[in-house]
Design a protein around this motif. Structure first.
Motif, short mmCIF file in Angstrom:
data_model
loop_
_atom_site.label_atom_id
_atom_site.label_comp_id
_atom_site.label_asym_id
_atom_site.label_seq_id
_atom_site.Cartn_x
_atom_site.Cartn_y
_atom_site.Cartn_z
N THR A 100 0.84 -1.18 0.00
CA THR A 100 0.00 0.00 0.00
C THR A 100 0.88 1.23 0.00
OG1 THR A 100 -0.14 -0.01 2.41
CG2 THR A 100 -1.90 -1.10 1.21
N PHE A 102 1.01 5.31 0.79
CA PHE A 102 0.35 6.38 1.52
C PHE A 102 0.72 7.73 0.94
CE2 PHE A 102 -1.52 4.83 5.57
CZ PHE A 102 -1.28 3.50 5.39
N GLY A 103 -0.27 8.61 0.87
CA GLY A 103 0.02 10.00 0.60
C GLY A 103 0.47 10.68 1.89
N ALA A 104 1.02 11.87 1.76
CA ALA A 104 1.52 12.60 2.93
C ALA A 104 0.39 13.22 3.73
CB ALA A 104 2.52 13.66 2.51
#
Lengths: 112, 116
Positions: A100, A102-104
């Motif tokens: 997966t 993740f965006g920030a």
């Protein structure tokens, strides 16, 4: 390279107003996209999850959209409340595996 | 039905020490992932365990190690702690369906680690 980019980095809105958060991804092959809400110092809580065949998913005042062709997603918050102040994280899963991305996150501040 | 639980809630350690964090997954879940989240940043993937084996690993040094037990609970161990290891450590559990298409993670409340 698998990446998830979110914009804006932070946002300040007045209580009662609407807002839209953006998420662009370059993940392939795509499995699903999730939006999470994370209060400061707490674990993220899932808001919506969408597969490639879903264009829109709602959860109360939260509505997520997904355009699998342009690889863009948005999270629209309607009639914002003070309790909506949090970080909103876009997460994209790679199909067929465990990975997966993740965006920030976008930090949302709702002011009275 | 208990969700994901983590212990301890907060922890203060000194540089060079070792720490063990614990996670119990949501009932029915068999996969546990660990994340490090620095203040103001998004979670960074450390590693993931399924069937008691490390299946995926992020860009973290060997000082970070883990384990999954037969009851699906998991531990995260960090050796030779550095100041930069100070962060919120999140555990997430999920049920692996073999395809990844319904791969929804549930997060625990996190463990706040402070290294002084």
């Amino acid at each position: 390279k698998n990446q998830v980019e979110q914009s804006p980095q932070s946002l300040i809105i007045l209580e009662g107003k609407n807002c839209t958060l953006q998420c662009n991804y370059t993940v392939s092959p795509f499995s699903n996209l999730r939006w999470y809400k994370q209060d400061t110092g707490r674990g993220p809580v899932s808001l919506t999850i969408m597969t490639f065949s879903e264009n829109t998913k709602s959860n109360g005042r939260y509505t997520a959209t997904l355009d699998a062709d342009t690889k863009q997603s948005s999270l629209h918050i309607t009639a914002s409340q003070l309790s909506d102040s949090a970080s909103y994280i876009c997460v994209v899963s790679v199909a067929g595996g465990f990975k997966t991305i993740f965006g920030a996150g976008t930090r949302l501040f709702v002011k009275a | 039905d208990a969700g994901v639980t983590q212990s301890p809630t907060h922890l203060i350690k000194t540089r060079g020490q070792q720490v063990t964090l614990r996670c119990s997954p949501k009932s029915g879940h068999d996969t546990v992932s660990w994340y490090q989240q620095a203040l103001g940043q998004g979670p960074q993937f450390i590693f993931q365990y399924y069937e008691e084996e490390e299946r995926q690993r992020g860009n973290f040094p060997d000082r970070f190690s883990g384990h999954q037990f037969p009851n699906y609970s998991s531990e995260l161990n960090v050796n030779a702690l550095l100041l930069g290891d100070s962060a919120l450590y999140l555990c997430a559990s999920s049920l692996y369906d073999g395809t990844g298409y319904s791969y929804e993670q549930y997060f625990g409340p996190g463990t706040r680690l402070t290294v002084t």
